[in-house]
Design an enzyme around this catalytic site. Structure first.
Site, PDB file in Angstrom:
ATOM      1  N   ASP A 136     -14.020  -1.613   1.559  1.00 56.57           N
ATOM      2  CA  ASP A 136     -14.148  -2.031   2.967  1.00 56.57           C
ATOM      3  C   ASP A 136     -15.422  -2.831   3.226  1.00 56.57           C
ATOM      4  O   ASP A 136     -15.642  -3.294   4.347  1.00 56.57           O
ATOM      5  CB  ASP A 136     -14.096  -0.801   3.894  1.00 56.57           C
ATOM      6  CG  ASP A 136     -12.689  -0.226   4.007  1.00 56.57           C
ATOM      7  OD1 ASP A 136     -11.741  -0.882   3.535  1.00 56.57           O
ATOM      8  OD2 ASP A 136     -12.540   0.881   4.564  1.00 56.57           O
ATOM      9  N   ARG A 150       0.887  -1.182   0.000  1.00 56.18           N
ATOM     10  CA  ARG A 150       0.000   0.000   0.000  1.00 56.18           C
ATOM     11  C   ARG A 150       0.913   1.216   0.000  1.00 56.18           C
ATOM     12  O   ARG A 150       1.285   1.723   1.042  1.00 56.18           O
ATOM     13  CB  ARG A 150      -0.931  -0.022   1.211  1.00 56.18           C
ATOM     14  CG  ARG A 150      -1.982  -1.110   1.092  1.00 56.18           C
ATOM     15  CD  ARG A 150      -2.837  -1.184   2.325  1.00 56.18           C
ATOM     16  NE  ARG A 150      -3.709  -0.027   2.484  1.00 56.18           N
ATOM     17  CZ  ARG A 150      -4.493   0.155   3.539  1.00 56.18           C
ATOM     18  NH1 ARG A 150      -4.498  -0.745   4.511  1.00 56.18           N
ATOM     19  NH2 ARG A 150      -5.262   1.215   3.633  1.00 56.18           N
ATOM     20  N   LEU A 166       1.802   8.997  -3.441  1.00 57.58           N
ATOM     21  CA  LEU A 166       0.978  10.182  -3.750  1.00 57.58           C
ATOM     22  C   LEU A 166       1.064  11.221  -2.631  1.00 57.58           C
ATOM     23  O   LEU A 166       1.047  12.425  -2.883  1.00 57.58           O
ATOM     24  CB  LEU A 166      -0.478   9.780  -3.994  1.00 57.58           C
ATOM     25  CG  LEU A 166      -0.723   8.838  -5.181  1.00 57.58           C
ATOM     26  CD1 LEU A 166      -2.186   8.395  -5.235  1.00 57.58           C
ATOM     27  CD2 LEU A 166      -0.346   9.527  -6.501  1.00 57.58           C
TER      28      LEU A 166
HETATM   29  C1  UD1 Z   1      -8.473   4.454   3.212  1.00 58.18           C
HETATM   30  C2  UD1 Z   1      -9.193   3.772   4.356  1.00 58.18           C
HETATM   31  C3  UD1 Z   1      -9.302   2.266   4.091  1.00 58.18           C
HETATM   32  C4  UD1 Z   1      -9.946   2.015   2.730  1.00 58.18           C
HETATM   33  C5  UD1 Z   1      -9.232   2.806   1.627  1.00 58.18           C
HETATM   34  C6  UD1 Z   1      -9.936   2.723   0.293  1.00 58.18           C
HETATM   35  C7  UD1 Z   1      -8.584   5.161   6.235  1.00 58.18           C
HETATM   36  C8  UD1 Z   1      -7.864   5.293   7.505  1.00 58.18           C
HETATM   37  N1  UD1 Z   1      -8.446   4.008   5.577  1.00 58.18           N
HETATM   38  O1  UD1 Z   1      -7.154   3.921   3.157  1.00 58.18           O
HETATM   39  O2  UD1 Z   1     -10.112   1.704   5.121  1.00 58.18           O
HETATM   40  O3  UD1 Z   1      -9.867   0.648   2.436  1.00 58.18           O
HETATM   41  O4  UD1 Z   1      -9.172   4.207   1.985  1.00 58.18           O
HETATM   42  O5  UD1 Z   1     -11.233   3.204   0.411  1.00 58.18           O
HETATM   43  O6  UD1 Z   1      -9.322   6.033   5.828  1.00 58.18           O
HETATM   44  N2  UD1 Z   1      -2.454   4.464  -3.489  1.00 58.18           N
HETATM   45  C9  UD1 Z   1      -1.294   4.671  -4.196  1.00 58.18           C
HETATM   46  N3  UD1 Z   1      -0.399   5.597  -3.713  1.00 58.18           N
HETATM   47  C10 UD1 Z   1      -0.633   6.311  -2.584  1.00 58.18           C
HETATM   48  C11 UD1 Z   1      -1.836   6.096  -1.872  1.00 58.18           C
HETATM   49  C12 UD1 Z   1      -2.722   5.162  -2.360  1.00 58.18           C
HETATM   50  O7  UD1 Z   1      -1.043   4.048  -5.218  1.00 58.18           O
HETATM   51  O8  UD1 Z   1       0.210   7.135  -2.207  1.00 58.18           O
HETATM   52  C13 UD1 Z   1      -3.439   3.474  -3.987  1.00 58.18           C
HETATM   53  C14 UD1 Z   1      -3.684   2.332  -3.018  1.00 58.18           C
HETATM   54  O9  UD1 Z   1      -2.743   1.309  -3.143  1.00 58.18           O
HETATM   55  C15 UD1 Z   1      -5.088   1.915  -3.406  1.00 58.18           C
HETATM   56  C16 UD1 Z   1      -5.758   3.225  -3.794  1.00 58.18           C
HETATM   57  O10 UD1 Z   1      -4.679   4.130  -4.092  1.00 58.18           O
HETATM   58  O11 UD1 Z   1      -5.048   1.076  -4.525  1.00 58.18           O
HETATM   59  C17 UD1 Z   1      -6.651   3.817  -2.751  1.00 58.18           C
HETATM   60  O12 UD1 Z   1      -5.961   3.881  -1.517  1.00 58.18           O
HETATM   61  P1  UD1 Z   1      -6.254   5.022  -0.461  1.00 58.18           P
HETATM   62  O13 UD1 Z   1      -7.541   5.683  -0.795  1.00 58.18           O
HETATM   63  O14 UD1 Z   1      -5.052   5.884  -0.346  1.00 58.18           O
HETATM   64  O15 UD1 Z   1      -6.405   4.198   0.874  1.00 58.18           O
HETATM   65  P2  UD1 Z   1      -6.027   4.654   2.328  1.00 58.18           P
HETATM   66  O16 UD1 Z   1      -6.193   6.125   2.466  1.00 58.18           O
HETATM   67  O17 UD1 Z   1      -4.742   4.040   2.731  1.00 58.18           O
END
Ligand code: UD1
Length: 422
Positions: free
Chosen positions: A306, A122, A126
């Site tokens: 989720d 994860r 970004l």
């Molecule tokens: C949040 C939620 C989590 C939920 C997820 C998706 C919280 C505390 N957690 O996690 O419960 O499952 O949203 O709805 O709010 N990604 C990248 N680069 C980054 C960040 C994300 O590639 O820097 C990708 C991730 O791998 C994933 C997608 O973007 O495929 C969405 O992730 P993200 O929305 O960032 O999840 P979280 O904020 O970690």
């Protein structure tokens, strides 16, 4: 260590109140670092991830008080550290939310890299790229992100894909930057909107609330403020599926239907009836033939990742074959092998699970592997014949506030038992 012992087959009936949203609280709490003084967060859920965030904030010097009425007050007057150590971040990835606020307010932040999790890598690229655009100097040293900046400046930031965490982090940082920041393709999850509400209450200037383009005009200082945490749409969704899989009828008090539209509509497709009234959602699945329904997860307002594991459990008890595809987390299927121990017939191909509904799930001993996986096992256990033991419920306790009590209130036979089994 605790486990649940569930005697399946009881139809859920009655009323239950949904708690505040975990994922909103985990963003609201660090946001208070942007001001100096006492902020108040109403309806904060009493669950383990919130306690982990409280401990992390305490370590930074934040004084907290969490009362029995779910009011969390945070006094950020005496911040003594800008470091989020590995011990905290490895427990909970959302610890990375302190990065943006500490950097913006104190010009420095040292935050451990979160690493992988139970369902694959994860990344936080970004978050880092966005902060760099705001002018932060960022280095990675010995597993830590070290971010510095005298004063962040506004920038145009475009996310290739919307990320809840990156949107939250950049949004918080941009509030104290000099000039205007635009976040394009921002996440629109209700938890982000809740964060925007708090930031506006603190004096931030943000346009585009509830949209995918957020425009933030930086200010020099923010003031402590108060906000109501939104209800937890994932807890509400989990309880609604619990009613559906047991073919019962329940009313959720405090749920917001617009936050749950995709889940409610899928539940209706399975033959359950949904009734909405002010601040209440009722599901009537009394004696329905559960129809198989395909689901593909997506960013809000799509079907939430989720709620993916819970849907697979539900479809295991449906008539026919369904496909559940996760486009957000491609590997998030650790619950599948445990569900098959309860008699479910599921195969995983790439990022999809193909589920052939069975007439009856059968009780067995199963193990939680992550938060939502645990919820799916509990749901399957509620519908299964005989006794199901769910081990390692500490995963569940991270994100649900005493779920067993809410289920018991609805007539489920479920006990929490302390055990040495692991
Ligand atoms: C949040 C939620 C989590 C939920 C997820 C998706 C919280 C505390 N957690 O996690 O419960 O499952 O949203 O709805 O709010 N990604 C990248 N680069 C980054 C960040 C994300 O590639 O820097 C990708 C991730 O791998 C994933 C997608 O973007 O495929 C969405 O992730 P993200 O929305 O960032 O999840 P979280 O904020 O970690």
């Amino acid at each position: 260590m605790d486990k649940f012992i569930i005697t399946g087959g009881k139809k859920l009936e009655g009323r239950v109140r949904v708690s505040g949203a975990k994922n909103a609280s985990l963003a609201l709490m660090p946001a208070t670092l942007l001001a100096s003084g006492v902020s108040k967060l109403n309806f904060t859920p009493a669950l383990n991830d919130v306690y982990t965030m409280i401990k992390l904030l305490n370590q930074l010097g934040v004084e907290t008080n969490f009362n029995d009425d779910f009011l969390l007050t945070l006094d950020t007057k005496n911040i003594t550290s800008q470091t989020a150590p590995y011990e905290h971040v490895k427990k909970m990835r959302a610890s990375v939310y302190v990065l943006g606020p500490l950097l913006a307010k104190y010009g420095f932040a040292k935050v451990s890299l979160p690493g992988g999790c139970a369902w694959g890598p994860r990344p936080i690229n970004l978050h880092i790229e966005g902060l760099k655009k705001l002018g932060a100097e960022i280095e990675l040293e010995q597993g830590y992100i070290i971010a510095k900046s005298d004063r962040l400046h506004g920038a145009k930031i475009n996310f290739d894909k919307p990320s809840v965490g990156a949107t939250g982090n950049i949004l918080m940082a941009a509030c104290l930057a000099k000039g205007t920041t635009v976040i394009n393709n921002a996440a629109m999850e209700p938890e982000i909107t809740n964060l925007v509400q708090l930031l506006i209450n603190m004096g931030a200037k943000i346009n585009g609330i509830n949209t995918s383009i957020l425009e933030i005009e930086g200010v020099d200082t923010l003031q402590p403020a108060e906000v109501n945490t939104i209800p937890d749409r994932i807890e509400a969704g989990t309880l609604l599926v619990a009613a559906a899989i047991t073919k019962g009828k329940i009313t959720i008090e405090g749920g917001i239907d617009s936050h749950l539209y995709s889940v409610l509509s899928k539940l209706e497709d399975t033959n359950a009836k949904i009734f909405i009234s002010e601040n209440e959602i009722t599901i009537d699945a009394t004696d329905i033939d559960i129809q198989s329904v395909d689901v593909t997860t997506g960013v809000f307002p799509g079907y939430p990742t989720d709620m993916q594991a819970q849907w697979i459990a539900y479809m295991s008890a449906a008539k026919g074959v369904s496909t559940v595809t996760d486009t957000v987390y491609l590997d998030r299927f650790s619950h599948v092998s445990e569900l098959t121990r309860l008699g479910a017939e599921i195969t995983v191909q790439d990022n999809s699970a193909i589920i052939k509904g069975v007439p009856k799930l059968k009780g067995a001993k199963v193990m939680s592997t992550d938060l939502r996986a645990s919820a799916s096992l509990v749901l399957a256990g509620l519908a299964a014949e005989g006794t199901t033991e769910v081990l390692r419920v500490y995963h569940l306790d991270r994100g649900y506030e005493k779920l067993e009590n809410k289920l018991k209130q609805l007539g489920a036979e479920i006990e929490r038992v302390s055990t040495s089994e692991f």
